[in-house]
Write a protein that holds these residues in place. Sequence first.
Motif, PDB file in Angstrom:
ATOM      1  N   ARG A 285     -77.522 -17.057  41.650  1.00 34.37           N
ATOM      2  CA  ARG A 285     -78.320 -16.692  40.471  1.00 34.37           C
ATOM      3  C   ARG A 285     -77.546 -16.740  39.167  1.00 34.37           C
ATOM      4  N   SER A 286     -76.268 -16.410  39.195  1.00 32.56           N
ATOM      5  CA  SER A 286     -75.503 -16.402  37.943  1.00 32.56           C
ATOM      6  C   SER A 286     -75.337 -17.807  37.370  1.00 32.56           C
ATOM      7  N   MET A 287     -75.532 -18.830  38.174  1.00 34.44           N
ATOM      8  CA  MET A 287     -75.403 -20.207  37.699  1.00 34.44           C
ATOM      9  C   MET A 287     -76.738 -20.806  37.266  1.00 34.44           C
ATOM     10  N   LEU A 288     -77.825 -20.102  37.525  1.00 31.15           N
ATOM     11  CA  LEU A 288     -79.158 -20.610  37.219  1.00 31.15           C
ATOM     12  C   LEU A 288     -79.629 -20.122  35.853  1.00 31.15           C
ATOM     13  N   ASP A 289     -80.455 -20.911  35.211  1.00 28.85           N
ATOM     14  CA  ASP A 289     -81.080 -20.484  33.966  1.00 28.85           C
ATOM     15  C   ASP A 289     -82.399 -19.766  34.225  1.00 28.85           C
ATOM     16  N   THR A 290     -83.125 -20.200  35.233  1.00 32.38           N
ATOM     17  CA  THR A 290     -84.417 -19.604  35.554  1.00 32.38           C
ATOM     18  C   THR A 290     -84.633 -19.632  37.061  1.00 32.38           C
ATOM     19  N   ALA A 291     -85.114 -18.508  37.601  1.00 34.49           N
ATOM     20  CA  ALA A 291     -85.462 -18.428  39.018  1.00 34.49           C
ATOM     21  C   ALA A 291     -86.933 -18.067  39.147  1.00 34.49           C
ATOM     22  N   VAL A 292     -87.667 -18.862  39.908  1.00 39.03           N
ATOM     23  CA  VAL A 292     -89.092 -18.650  40.147  1.00 39.03           C
ATOM     24  C   VAL A 292     -89.291 -18.331  41.620  1.00 39.03           C
ATOM     25  N   TRP A 293     -90.053 -17.288  41.904  1.00 33.67           N
ATOM     26  CA  TRP A 293     -90.378 -16.940  43.289  1.00 33.67           C
ATOM     27  C   TRP A 293     -91.828 -17.283  43.551  1.00 33.67           C
ATOM     28  N   VAL A 294     -92.076 -18.061  44.598  1.00 41.27           N
ATOM     29  CA  VAL A 294     -93.432 -18.433  44.990  1.00 41.27           C
ATOM     30  C   VAL A 294     -93.827 -17.539  46.157  1.00 41.27           C
ATOM     31  N   ALA A 295     -94.810 -16.676  45.922  1.00 38.39           N
ATOM     32  CA  ALA A 295     -95.168 -15.646  46.894  1.00 38.39           C
ATOM     33  C   ALA A 295     -96.448 -16.002  47.653  1.00 38.39           C
ATOM     34  N   ALA A 296     -96.520 -15.549  48.903  1.00 34.61           N
ATOM     35  CA  ALA A 296     -97.738 -15.664  49.703  1.00 34.61           C
ATOM     36  C   ALA A 296     -97.542 -14.856  50.979  1.00 34.61           C
ATOM     37  N   GLU A 297     -98.643 -14.352  51.534  1.00 31.35           N
ATOM     38  CA  GLU A 297     -98.573 -13.593  52.772  1.00 31.35           C
ATOM     39  C   GLU A 297     -98.148 -14.509  53.924  1.00 31.35           C
ATOM     40  N   GLU A 298     -97.507 -13.931  54.936  1.00 32.60           N
ATOM     41  CA  GLU A 298     -96.985 -14.751  56.031  1.00 32.60           C
ATOM     42  C   GLU A 298     -98.086 -15.503  56.768  1.00 32.60           C
ATOM     43  N   SER A 299     -99.230 -14.863  56.987  1.00 36.46           N
ATOM     44  CA  SER A 299    -100.295 -15.552  57.721  1.00 36.46           C
ATOM     45  C   SER A 299    -100.781 -16.782  56.959  1.00 36.46           C
ATOM     46  N   VAL A 300    -100.842 -16.668  55.635  1.00 30.82           N
ATOM     47  CA  VAL A 300    -101.264 -17.798  54.804  1.00 30.82           C
ATOM     48  C   VAL A 300    -100.198 -18.882  54.820  1.00 30.82           C
ATOM     49  N   ARG A 301     -98.962 -18.465  54.670  1.00 27.78           N
ATOM     50  CA  ARG A 301     -97.858 -19.433  54.652  1.00 27.78           C
ATOM     51  C   ARG A 301     -97.766 -20.185  55.972  1.00 27.78           C
TER      52      ARG A 301
END
Length: 198
Positions: free
Chosen positions: A118-134
């Motif tokens: 993370r310290s080397m990144l400019d932006t971090a995006v988390w893509v969320a979804a429930e396990e059953s959907v994923r």
Amino acid sequence: MTAEPAASTGDSRKPLLIAVDGFSGAGKTTLATEVAAALSRRGSVRLFHLEDIYPGWDGLESGMAYYREQVLRPLARGQTARWQAWDWEAGRRGPWRSTEPADAVVFEGVGAAHREARSMLDTAVWVAAEESVRRRYALERDGSTYAPHWERWAAQERRWSADDDASAAADLAVRMVGPGANPAAALASVLGVLDRAA
């Protein structure tokens, strides 16, 4: 593994480094591809998929370390990254490849925004979804190739996230699949964050 080629200094420009992270089947690849396409209208872009370097179905942790040291760290210094893709059929690393610096680099995959990265990144995006959907989306996408390994891989995701809450540390969380998903809004939100980071 063969000897690593001498590192190139590239053109020493530090790209804008963006990680699109989240568990399997959440829609990371779709979002990352759309982000890269949008950014390509502004300048040069590289899109890097971590699944190219995970060393097999038990390789999440070691894959994250390889990504961090072989790919992310050189690019964060504005240098060419030299890495070996994983040959999933042969069960070993293949020939050396390279990823050149660009105006922006989008990293996509589980662990792209892990703690040490993370310290080397400019932006971090988390893509969320429930396990059953994923799970449903992942198996629809990859079918019988992934089905026997789903729980094996999911267990590694759970172990990692129990110690490293990358979702909470992300600059932005979005949904691409399942209830409440709005891919167009997700893309617009990411681009808005990147505009503010630029």
